[in-house]
Design an enzyme around this catalytic site. Structure first.
Site, PDB file in Angstrom:
ATOM      1  N   HIS A 103       0.870  -1.173   0.000  1.00 40.07           N
ATOM      2  CA  HIS A 103       0.000   0.000   0.000  1.00 40.07           C
ATOM      3  C   HIS A 103       0.907   1.223   0.000  1.00 40.07           C
ATOM      4  O   HIS A 103       1.844   1.312   0.793  1.00 40.07           O
ATOM      5  CB  HIS A 103      -0.903  -0.004   1.240  1.00 40.07           C
ATOM      6  CG  HIS A 103      -2.050   0.938   1.141  1.00 40.07           C
ATOM      7  ND1 HIS A 103      -1.882   2.307   1.154  1.00 40.07           N
ATOM      8  CD2 HIS A 103      -3.386   0.725   1.025  1.00 40.07           C
ATOM      9  CE1 HIS A 103      -3.062   2.886   1.057  1.00 40.07           C
ATOM     10  NE2 HIS A 103      -3.988   1.947   0.969  1.00 40.07           N
ATOM     11  N   ARG A 120      -6.219   9.629  -1.421  1.00 38.37           N
ATOM     12  CA  ARG A 120      -5.717   9.983  -2.746  1.00 38.37           C
ATOM     13  C   ARG A 120      -6.860  10.055  -3.756  1.00 38.37           C
ATOM     14  O   ARG A 120      -6.865  10.893  -4.653  1.00 38.37           O
ATOM     15  CB  ARG A 120      -4.662   8.991  -3.211  1.00 38.37           C
ATOM     16  CG  ARG A 120      -3.364   9.110  -2.424  1.00 38.37           C
ATOM     17  CD  ARG A 120      -2.300   8.132  -2.898  1.00 38.37           C
ATOM     18  NE  ARG A 120      -2.621   6.759  -2.561  1.00 38.37           N
ATOM     19  CZ  ARG A 120      -2.870   5.803  -3.439  1.00 38.37           C
ATOM     20  NH1 ARG A 120      -2.855   6.070  -4.739  1.00 38.37           N
ATOM     21  NH2 ARG A 120      -3.145   4.580  -3.045  1.00 38.37           N
TER      22      ARG A 120
END
Length: 573
Positions: A236, A258
């Site tokens: 990640h 994001r």
């Protein structure tokens, strides 16, 4: 040794295991069902840690075909397409079951429809969520349902080995140890589900809790089961980087940050993702992780050696409202996510690889079924954020239905092989002998550093050879280890369990390194700086890892394109 019998034994109490228990009981209420879990039911495992959400094609303009193509393309055409199709079609039914039958309260739009947010690598905003605490919502409701139905539980019981019948042709039982007393427990079962979850905690930075140590995969290797895609370890991109002295380092700051428009900045405060991919911060996890790794290697880092995640340009109040859990987590570590910058680093998050299995969750060993992160082939080379919890619930439900049907057809209790039981106990008892040596903390530190440096985000033949050699040395050190004479009380003997954890992690690490060595090309999460090209997609293979004679040999197996071939699409252009 205590002996128990049950119709169905479920190893693991995450989304896959609990869904399987509920579906098996619904299919046949007369079945005896037992869940064995290393921790406490509802309080451990990876599903509870899910922040982002659950991918499902519900919105106008979206479709299961579109979700399927995103999954296949995101997985770099390595997924088993029958498994991927089962995932995207089953997700629709499961999300309605979560809402309407189990009572999950997901976030909604003003018109009452389920709110679906953006996640990286997807062509449509399809991630259903409960703020940024989706896993807690799902696990709370599943746990309540299991408790209400009186399903048997073996909490704080660690699985050690699958025990086959005398002919070695089917699973007959599982050997466990009661962590509270140190007593061995043999559970005979007509059907066994492997749903312990993966948990790549062999890396320096990792998201799962420390009790996750790939025990199920190590057990599967020891039983001779084939594993696939083990080189595909997902990092990640945004693990919290709070320094070396806190376990908060490595925990995930979810992808929705994001997706909502957050920026990644280098140590000098410059946004850098557009240099690596036109999708910027919304590129797939493998691309973003490699970009951050490149910035770190170039020395353009934050004070602790990572990069920055910046959300302030989206408005502090808006960020606090959308990501309450993330803001509070960062505040606990001294960071202002809403209005400032947070240091982040790529963190080992998920194993796309696992036991080879069929869409009905059967495995190569009769009587053994697989679901969740222990199962390989669904995600291919890269898992899309939001597909993980969908995978667990979809295949957990299928496993429950399949096991109930299996027992109705041919599910008799089988007699376990006594020699196998004795061998498994002897292996677990090894550190209680006299005359050993070694330092478990030093072994763990060497494992973390080696896997991060030589089998991590960027790999090479030289590094992988070095990793294989180091793993041999670490395995030998574990074999020399013995518990101190003053530390041999078996009740909650955490040092003993640390040794067992490291045994599982080293075995699984060997499978990862073997598969990464076999894949002499770059595809998805496996990036080789000595073989940077992805190879010819239409001739794709995956490494099948199988333990034999003390080694972990690999075999290249052609990928089957059951529904669509590279360059084609199920979507109308």
């Amino acid at each position: 040794m205590r002996n128990l019998q049950t119709d169905i034994l479920i190893l693991g109490a995450g989304g896959a295991g609990l869904f399987a228990a509920l579906h098996a009981q619904e299919a046949n209420p007369a079945l005896s069902i037992t869940i064995a879990v290393k921790g406490l039911l509802g309080k451990c495992g990876c599903t509870r840690m899910v922040q982002g959400g659950y991918n499902v094609a519900l919105g106008p303009g979206d479709s299961i075909e579109r979700h399927f193509m995103d999954t296949i393309e995101g997985g770099a055409w390595l997924s088993d397409q029958d498994l991927a199709w089962t995932l995207v079609t089953g997700a629709v039914e499961r999300v309605h079951e979560l809402e309407n039958e189990l009572g999950c309260f997901f976030d909604r739009n003003p018109d009452g429809t389920l709110h679906q947010k953006a996640f990286a690598g997807q062509s449509f905003d399809r991630t259903v969520h409960k703020g940024d605490l989706t896993g807690i919502e799902i696990m709370n409701r599943l746990s309540e349902a299991v408790w209400a139905r009186g399903i048997e539980r073996l909490e704080e019981h660690r699985a050690l080995a699958f025990i086959k019948d005398a002919d070695g042709k089917a699973v007959a039982a599982v050997l466990l140890v009661d962590m509270r007393t140190g007593e061995y427990v043999l559970v005979q079962a007509k059907a066994v589900l492997l749903a312990t979850g993966g948990g790549p905690t062999m890396y320096k930075f990792h998201t799962p809790s420390g009790d996750k140590s790939c025990d199920g995969l190590a057990m599967a290797l020891s039983a001779g089961l084939p594993l696939r895609d083990m080189e595909m370890v997902q990092f990640h991109p945004t693990g919290l980087l709070a320094g070396p002295d806190t376990r908060m380092t490595g925990t995930v700051l979810e992808e929705g940050l994001r997706g909502a428009g957050g920026y990644l900045l280098d140590g000098g405060g410059e946004r850098f993702m557009m240099r690596y991919d036109p999708r910027g911060e919304r590129a797939t996890r493998d691309v973003v992780s490699r970009a951050i790794d490149a910035e770190m290697r170039a020395g353009r880092t934050s004070p602790h050696g990572g990069v920055y995640l910046s959300m302030g340009h989206l408005g502090a109040e808006n960020v606090r409202r959308q990501f309450k859990g993330m803001v509070e987590r960062c505040a606990d570590c001294g960071f202002d996510l809403a209005g400032g910058r947070v240091e982040v680093v790529p963190t080992a998050h998920y194993l796309m690889g696992g036991v080879e299995f069929a869409p009905d969750c059967t495995s190569a060993l009769p009587g053994l079924f697989v679901a969740g992160e222990d199962a390989g082939g669904v995600h291919g080379a890269n898992r899309l954020g939001g597909n993980g919890v969908a995978n667990s619930t979809v295949f957990g439900a299928i496993a429950g239905d399949t096991m109930a049907a299996w027992i109705a057809r041919s599910g008799d209790l089988r007699t376990p092989d006594n020699a196998a039981i004795e061998g498994a106990i002897a292996a677990a008892e090894w550190p209680f002998r006299d005359g050993g040596e070694s330092d478990l903390e030093a072994i763990r530190d060497r494992l973390h550093a080696m896997m991060w440096d030589d089998a991590g985000i960027v790999r090479s033949a030289t590094g992988l050879a070095r990793a294989a050699s180091t793993l041999d040395a670490l395995a030998a050190e574990l074999d020399r280890y013995a518990l101190p004479r003053t530390g041999r009380d078996r009740a909650f003997n955490l040092t003993w369990h640390d040794w067992l954890n490291l045994q599982s992690l080293v075995a699984t690490s060997r499978a990862i390194v073997c598969a990464a060595t076999e894949r002499a090309n770059s595809r998805g999460a496996n990036y080789r700086d000595d073989f940077t090209k992805p190879s010819y997609l239409a001739a794709s293979t995956y490494p099948r890892v199988r333990m034999g004679d003390g080694a972990v040999p690999c075999q290249a197996v052609p990928v089957r394109f059951q529904r669509v071939r590279p360059g084609e699409s199920l979507l109308r252009r």
